[in-house]
Write a protein that holds these residues in place. Structure first.
Motif: not given
Length: 111
Positions: A18-20, A69-71, A107-109
Motif C-alpha cells: 500500500s502507499r506505493w 493495493i489502493g492508490p 483505469d481510474d484505479n
C-alpha cells in the motif's frame, strides 16, 4: 530504525504493497517502494523485471510478485527505508516513475 534483509521469495512469494510508488535509479533499475501490508514495514523491492499495469502487479529480479493495493502514496517509514536503501546501495539520484508505469492504461484505479 533498523533495516533488515527480507525473507527469500521462496518463503514469501507475494507481497501486497500500500502507499506505493516506483522509483528509477541512475542505473535504470526500477523498484517498488511501499508499505508491506503483512507487517506495515517500509519495503524496497529488488529491480522490477515485469509489470502488468492492468493487474497492478509486478515481478522482481528475485521472482517475488508485488501487488499494488489502493492508490499510490507515501509514508514516513517508506521514505525512511528508501533513504537508507539509497545510502546502502550508493544511489545518488533517482526519479519517481510511478505515473509512467501506467501510461496508456485507461483505469481510474491507477491514479
Amino acid at each position: 530504525m533498523p533495516i533488515w534483509k527480507p525473507l527469500p521469495a521462496s518463503e514469501l512469494p507475494r507481497i501486497p504493497l500500500s502507499r506505493w510508488r516506483v522509483f528509477e535509479t541512475e542505473d535504470g533499475s526500477r523498484h517498488f517502494v511501499g508499505v508491506d501490508m503483512f507487517d506495515s514495514s517500509g519495503r524496497v523491492s529488488s529491480p522490477i523485471v515485469a509489470f502488468d499495469p492492468v493487474a497492478r502487479e509486478g515481478r522482481t529480479q528475485t521472482g517475488r510478485i508485488y501487488e499494488l493495493i489502493g492508490p499510490n502514496g507515501s509514508s514516513w517509514n517508506v521514505d525512511y527505508v528508501w533513504s537508507r536503501w539509497c545510502e546502502l546501495y550508493e544511489v545518488k539520484a533517482y526519479t519517481d516513475v510511478t505515473e509512467r508505469m501506467f501510461d496508456g492504461v485507461n483505469d481510474d484505479n491507477s491514479q
